[in-house]
Design a protein around this motif. Structure first.
Motif, mmCIF file in Angstrom:
data_model
loop_
_atom_site.group_PDB
_atom_site.id
_atom_site.type_symbol
_atom_site.label_atom_id
_atom_site.label_comp_id
_atom_site.label_asym_id
_atom_site.label_seq_id
_atom_site.Cartn_x
_atom_site.Cartn_y
_atom_site.Cartn_z
ATOM 1 N N LEU A 105 -51.242 -2.672 27.250
ATOM 2 C CA LEU A 105 -50.173 -3.163 28.135
ATOM 3 C C LEU A 105 -49.293 -1.981 28.524
ATOM 4 O O LEU A 105 -48.910 -1.185 27.666
ATOM 5 N N ASN A 107 -45.753 -1.117 30.077
ATOM 6 C CA ASN A 107 -44.425 -1.623 30.451
ATOM 7 C C ASN A 107 -43.640 -0.499 31.089
ATOM 8 O O ASN A 107 -43.581 0.607 30.541
ATOM 9 N N TYR A 109 -39.799 0.486 32.345
ATOM 10 C CA TYR A 109 -38.377 0.145 32.303
ATOM 11 C C TYR A 109 -37.621 1.074 33.228
ATOM 12 O O TYR A 109 -37.642 2.296 33.019
ATOM 13 N N HIS A 118 -38.339 -10.869 20.536
ATOM 14 C CA HIS A 118 -39.483 -11.798 20.578
ATOM 15 C C HIS A 118 -40.468 -11.410 19.478
ATOM 16 O O HIS A 118 -40.365 -10.340 18.889
ATOM 17 N N ASP A 120 -44.749 -11.001 18.767
ATOM 18 C CA ASP A 120 -46.046 -10.876 19.448
ATOM 19 C C ASP A 120 -47.028 -11.778 18.702
ATOM 20 O O ASP A 120 -47.467 -11.431 17.612
ATOM 21 N N SER A 132 -47.926 1.574 19.692
ATOM 22 C CA SER A 132 -47.075 1.714 20.868
ATOM 23 C C SER A 132 -46.757 3.184 21.120
ATOM 24 O O SER A 132 -46.471 3.937 20.187
ATOM 25 N N ARG A 170 -45.943 -7.054 11.316
ATOM 26 C CA ARG A 170 -46.663 -7.428 12.540
ATOM 27 C C ARG A 170 -46.033 -8.623 13.254
ATOM 28 O O ARG A 170 -46.138 -8.750 14.478
ATOM 29 N N HIS A 174 -38.654 -8.280 17.663
ATOM 30 C CA HIS A 174 -38.354 -6.932 18.154
ATOM 31 C C HIS A 174 -38.063 -6.990 19.644
ATOM 32 O O HIS A 174 -38.443 -7.951 20.320
ATOM 33 N N ILE A 176 -36.236 -4.383 23.218
ATOM 34 C CA ILE A 176 -35.620 -3.154 23.747
ATOM 35 C C ILE A 176 -34.267 -3.532 24.343
ATOM 36 O O ILE A 176 -34.191 -4.324 25.295
ATOM 37 N N ARG A 192 -38.695 4.611 31.832
ATOM 38 C CA ARG A 192 -39.487 4.680 30.605
ATOM 39 C C ARG A 192 -40.781 3.911 30.747
ATOM 40 O O ARG A 192 -40.787 2.797 31.279
ATOM 41 N N ASN A 194 -43.830 2.339 28.322
ATOM 42 C CA ASN A 194 -44.331 2.059 26.983
ATOM 43 C C ASN A 194 -45.744 1.528 27.089
ATOM 44 O O ASN A 194 -46.020 0.615 27.867
ATOM 45 N N ARG A 198 -53.586 -3.296 21.664
ATOM 46 C CA ARG A 198 -53.815 -4.420 20.764
ATOM 47 C C ARG A 198 -55.280 -4.853 20.736
ATOM 48 O O ARG A 198 -55.977 -4.738 21.747
HETATM 49 C C1 MD3 Z 1 -42.796 -4.810 16.382
HETATM 50 N N1 MD3 Z 1 -42.838 -3.795 23.886
HETATM 51 O O1 MD3 Z 1 -44.802 -5.327 24.931
HETATM 52 S S1 MD3 Z 1 -43.269 -1.556 21.707
HETATM 53 C C2 MD3 Z 1 -44.212 -5.782 23.933
HETATM 54 O O2 MD3 Z 1 -41.092 -0.788 24.096
HETATM 55 C C3 MD3 Z 1 -43.085 -4.995 23.362
HETATM 56 O O3 MD3 Z 1 -42.050 -1.989 25.611
HETATM 57 C C4 MD3 Z 1 -41.723 -2.981 23.497
HETATM 58 O O4 MD3 Z 1 -42.462 -5.453 22.475
HETATM 59 C C5 MD3 Z 1 -41.621 -1.825 24.455
HETATM 60 O O5 MD3 Z 1 -44.520 -6.826 23.359
HETATM 61 C C6 MD3 Z 1 -41.826 -2.504 22.079
HETATM 62 C C7 MD3 Z 1 -43.222 -1.515 19.954
HETATM 63 C C8 MD3 Z 1 -43.671 -2.785 19.303
HETATM 64 C C9 MD3 Z 1 -44.779 -3.463 19.757
HETATM 65 C C10 MD3 Z 1 -45.231 -4.596 19.087
HETATM 66 C C11 MD3 Z 1 -44.571 -5.062 17.961
HETATM 67 C C12 MD3 Z 1 -43.021 -3.230 18.189
HETATM 68 C C13 MD3 Z 1 -43.441 -4.367 17.512
HETATM 69 C C14 MD3 Z 1 -45.020 -6.176 17.234
HETATM 70 C C15 MD3 Z 1 -44.351 -6.573 16.106
HETATM 71 C C16 MD3 Z 1 -43.231 -5.901 15.683
#
Ligand code: MD3
Ligand code: FE
Length: 201
Positions: A105, A107, A109, A118, A120, A132, A170, A174, A176, A192, A194, A198
Protein backbone atom coordinates in the motif's frame (compact mmCIF):
# COMPACT_ATOMS: atom_id res chain seq x y z
CA UNK A 1 23.29 -1.21 10.35
CA UNK A 2 20.46 1.01 11.52
CA UNK A 3 19.59 1.96 15.10
CA UNK A 4 16.57 -0.04 16.36
CA UNK A 5 14.05 1.43 18.77
CA UNK A 6 11.00 -0.28 20.24
CA UNK A 7 7.84 1.79 20.51
CA UNK A 8 4.80 -0.06 21.81
CA UNK A 9 6.10 -3.38 20.44
CA UNK A 10 6.86 -1.92 17.02
CA UNK A 11 10.51 -2.14 16.01
CA UNK A 12 11.66 0.96 14.12
CA UNK A 13 14.92 0.56 12.20
CA UNK A 14 15.96 4.21 12.08
CA UNK A 15 17.87 5.29 8.97
CA UNK A 16 17.57 1.81 7.45
CA UNK A 17 17.84 3.31 3.96
CA UNK A 18 20.77 5.43 2.77
CA UNK A 19 20.03 8.72 0.99
CA UNK A 20 20.86 7.08 -2.37
CA UNK A 21 18.54 4.14 -1.66
CA UNK A 22 15.72 6.53 -0.73
CA UNK A 23 16.09 8.31 -4.09
CA UNK A 24 16.02 4.96 -5.92
CA UNK A 25 12.97 3.76 -4.01
CA UNK A 26 11.11 7.01 -4.74
CA UNK A 27 11.81 6.45 -8.45
CA UNK A 28 10.33 2.93 -8.17
CA UNK A 29 7.27 4.35 -6.37
CA UNK A 30 6.84 6.95 -9.14
CA UNK A 31 6.72 4.11 -11.68
CA UNK A 32 3.85 2.52 -9.70
CA UNK A 33 2.00 5.84 -9.38
CA UNK A 34 2.27 6.50 -13.13
CA UNK A 35 0.56 3.15 -13.83
CA UNK A 36 -1.86 3.25 -10.85
CA UNK A 37 -2.64 6.87 -9.95
CA UNK A 38 -3.02 8.04 -6.35
CA UNK A 39 -6.62 8.78 -5.37
CA UNK A 40 -8.46 9.76 -2.19
CA UNK A 41 -10.53 6.77 -0.99
CA UNK A 42 -14.07 7.38 0.22
CA UNK A 43 -15.35 5.89 3.45
CA UNK A 44 -18.68 4.11 3.89
CA UNK A 45 -20.21 7.42 4.96
CA UNK A 46 -19.02 9.15 1.80
CA UNK A 47 -16.23 11.23 3.35
CA UNK A 48 -12.97 11.36 1.51
CA UNK A 49 -9.80 10.37 3.39
CA UNK A 50 -7.09 13.07 3.55
CA UNK A 51 -4.42 10.52 2.61
CA UNK A 52 -4.02 9.68 -1.09
CA UNK A 53 -3.48 6.00 -1.87
CA UNK A 54 -2.61 3.43 -4.44
CA UNK A 55 -1.11 -0.08 -4.27
CA UNK A 56 1.28 -2.50 -5.93
CA UNK A 57 1.44 -6.29 -5.91
CA UNK A 58 -1.31 -8.92 -6.11
CA UNK A 59 -3.71 -7.05 -3.83
CA UNK A 60 -4.44 -3.42 -3.05
CA UNK A 61 -6.33 -2.03 -0.08
CA UNK A 62 -9.32 0.03 -1.11
CA UNK A 63 -12.19 1.85 0.58
CA UNK A 64 -15.40 3.04 -1.02
CA UNK A 65 -19.10 3.40 -0.23
CA UNK A 66 -19.32 -0.40 0.08
CA UNK A 67 -16.63 -0.48 2.82
CA UNK A 68 -12.95 -1.38 2.91
CA UNK A 69 -11.25 -4.54 1.69
CA UNK A 70 -8.45 -5.90 -0.51
CA UNK A 71 -9.02 -6.03 -4.27
CA UNK A 72 -6.96 -7.29 -7.19
CA UNK A 73 -7.66 -4.16 -9.25
CA UNK A 74 -7.28 -0.40 -8.92
CA UNK A 75 -10.65 1.44 -8.86
CA UNK A 76 -9.93 2.21 -12.54
CA UNK A 77 -10.31 -1.54 -13.28
CA UNK A 78 -6.64 -2.29 -13.99
CA UNK A 79 -4.52 -4.84 -12.13
CA UNK A 80 -2.10 -3.28 -9.63
CA UNK A 81 1.47 -2.83 -10.94
CA UNK A 82 4.28 -5.06 -9.67
CA UNK A 83 5.67 -4.38 -6.21
CA UNK A 84 8.71 -2.05 -6.24
CA UNK A 85 11.75 -4.39 -6.20
CA UNK A 86 13.40 -2.42 -3.37
CA UNK A 87 10.28 -2.73 -1.21
CA UNK A 88 10.41 -6.51 -1.60
CA UNK A 89 14.13 -6.45 -0.78
CA UNK A 90 13.41 -4.51 2.44
CA UNK A 91 10.66 -6.97 3.43
CA UNK A 92 13.03 -9.92 2.92
CA UNK A 93 15.70 -8.21 5.03
CA UNK A 94 13.56 -7.30 8.05
CA UNK A 95 10.25 -9.22 8.14
CA UNK A 96 11.65 -12.43 9.65
CA UNK A 97 9.23 -14.59 7.66
CA UNK A 98 9.76 -16.77 4.58
CA UNK A 99 6.60 -15.66 2.74
CA UNK A 100 6.74 -12.68 0.42
CA UNK A 101 4.21 -9.86 0.78
CA UNK A 102 1.15 -9.80 -1.49
CA UNK A 103 0.40 -6.10 -1.15
CA UNK A 104 2.32 -2.85 -0.96
CA UNK A 105 0.00 0.00 0.00
CA UNK A 106 1.33 3.42 -0.96
CA UNK A 107 0.04 6.27 1.23
CA UNK A 108 0.79 9.88 0.30
CA UNK A 109 0.40 12.59 2.97
CA UNK A 110 0.47 16.23 2.00
CA UNK A 111 0.61 18.99 4.58
CA UNK A 112 -2.49 18.53 6.75
CA UNK A 113 -3.15 14.88 5.87
CA UNK A 114 -3.53 12.47 8.76
CA UNK A 115 -4.77 8.97 9.57
CA UNK A 116 -6.95 8.39 12.64
CA UNK A 117 -6.27 5.62 15.14
CA UNK A 118 -7.30 2.25 13.70
CA UNK A 119 -6.42 -1.44 13.70
CA UNK A 120 -5.26 -3.37 10.63
CA UNK A 121 -7.60 -6.37 10.58
CA UNK A 122 -8.36 -6.94 6.91
CA UNK A 123 -5.69 -9.62 6.52
CA UNK A 124 -6.32 -13.36 7.05
CA UNK A 125 -3.31 -14.21 9.21
CA UNK A 126 -2.33 -11.84 12.02
CA UNK A 127 0.81 -13.93 12.63
CA UNK A 128 2.19 -12.35 9.46
CA UNK A 129 4.03 -9.06 10.19
CA UNK A 130 3.54 -5.70 8.52
CA UNK A 131 6.57 -3.77 7.24
CA UNK A 132 6.37 -0.02 6.75
CA UNK A 133 8.83 2.33 4.99
CA UNK A 134 8.76 6.12 5.47
CA UNK A 135 9.97 8.53 2.76
CA UNK A 136 9.96 12.34 2.68
CA UNK A 137 8.61 14.57 5.44
CA UNK A 138 8.62 13.38 9.06
CA UNK A 139 5.36 12.15 10.56
CA UNK A 140 4.14 11.87 14.12
CA UNK A 141 3.15 8.21 14.48
CA UNK A 142 1.04 7.12 17.45
CA UNK A 143 0.59 3.56 18.71
CA UNK A 144 -1.62 2.26 21.51
CA UNK A 145 -2.70 -1.17 22.66
CA UNK A 146 -5.21 -3.67 21.24
CA UNK A 147 -8.17 -1.80 22.76
CA UNK A 148 -9.38 1.66 21.77
CA UNK A 149 -8.88 4.31 24.43
CA UNK A 150 -5.76 2.92 26.10
CA UNK A 151 -2.42 4.64 26.66
CA UNK A 152 -0.48 5.58 23.54
CA UNK A 153 3.14 6.31 22.65
CA UNK A 154 4.35 8.54 19.83
CA UNK A 155 7.45 8.70 17.66
CA UNK A 156 8.48 10.87 14.71
CA UNK A 157 9.03 8.57 11.72
CA UNK A 158 11.71 9.99 9.43
CA UNK A 159 12.66 9.41 5.81
CA UNK A 160 14.48 6.09 5.50
CA UNK A 161 13.01 4.59 8.67
CA UNK A 162 11.60 1.05 8.40
CA UNK A 163 9.08 -0.23 10.97
CA UNK A 164 8.35 -3.91 11.59
CA UNK A 165 5.04 -4.72 13.27
CA UNK A 166 4.69 -8.29 14.42
CA UNK A 167 3.74 -10.45 17.35
CA UNK A 168 1.39 -8.97 19.93
CA UNK A 169 1.74 -5.44 18.45
CA UNK A 170 0.13 -6.58 15.18
CA UNK A 171 -3.39 -5.66 16.37
CA UNK A 172 -2.46 -2.46 18.19
CA UNK A 173 -4.29 0.77 17.39
CA UNK A 174 -2.12 3.21 15.45
CA UNK A 175 -2.30 6.30 13.29
CA UNK A 176 -0.54 9.39 11.94
CA UNK A 177 -1.33 12.62 13.81
CA UNK A 178 0.49 15.04 11.55
CA UNK A 179 3.25 15.61 9.02
CA UNK A 180 6.04 18.15 9.49
CA UNK A 181 5.97 20.08 6.22
CA UNK A 182 9.36 21.01 4.81
CA UNK A 183 11.30 18.59 7.03
CA UNK A 184 12.75 16.62 4.10
CA UNK A 185 13.96 17.55 0.61
CA UNK A 186 13.57 14.01 -0.79
CA UNK A 187 10.26 14.66 -2.57
CA UNK A 188 10.38 17.69 -4.91
CA UNK A 189 6.79 18.61 -4.08
CA UNK A 190 7.12 17.82 -0.38
CA UNK A 191 4.88 15.57 1.66
CA UNK A 192 5.34 12.04 2.90
CA UNK A 193 5.12 8.60 1.30
CA UNK A 194 4.54 5.51 3.42
CA UNK A 195 4.82 2.02 1.94
CA UNK A 196 3.10 -0.74 3.90
CA UNK A 197 3.72 -4.34 2.90
CA UNK A 198 1.45 -7.16 3.97
CA UNK A 199 0.56 -10.81 3.45
CA UNK A 200 -3.18 -10.70 2.71
CA UNK A 201 -4.55 -14.27 2.37
C1 MD3 B 1 0.98 -0.72 13.92
N1 MD3 B 1 -0.27 3.48 7.75
O1 MD3 B 1 -1.78 2.04 6.04
S1 MD3 B 1 2.55 2.60 8.85
C2 MD3 B 1 -1.99 1.86 7.25
O2 MD3 B 1 2.29 5.82 8.08
C3 MD3 B 1 -1.22 2.68 8.23
O3 MD3 B 1 0.83 5.52 6.53
C4 MD3 B 1 0.47 4.40 8.57
O4 MD3 B 1 -1.47 2.59 9.37
C5 MD3 B 1 1.27 5.30 7.67
O5 MD3 B 1 -2.77 1.03 7.71
C6 MD3 B 1 1.36 3.69 9.55
C7 MD3 B 1 3.10 1.72 10.27
C8 MD3 B 1 2.14 0.67 10.74
C9 MD3 B 1 1.51 -0.17 9.85
C10 MD3 B 1 0.69 -1.19 10.32
C11 MD3 B 1 0.50 -1.39 11.68
C12 MD3 B 1 1.97 0.48 12.08
C13 MD3 B 1 1.15 -0.52 12.57
C14 MD3 B 1 -0.28 -2.43 12.18
C15 MD3 B 1 -0.41 -2.60 13.54
C16 MD3 B 1 0.21 -1.74 14.41
FE1 FE C 1 -2.72 0.83 9.72
Amino acid sequence: SAMKVDVGGIVVHQEHLSAADQVELVEQVRRVVRAAPLYRPETKTGRKMSVRMTSAGTYGWISDRKGYRYERQHPNGEDWPPMPPMALEIWRAVSGVARDPQSCLINYYDEGAKMGLHQDRDEADFDMPVVSVSLGDEALFRVGGPKRGGKTQSIWLKSGDVAVIGGPARLNFHGIDRVRAGSSSLLPNGGRINLTMRVVD
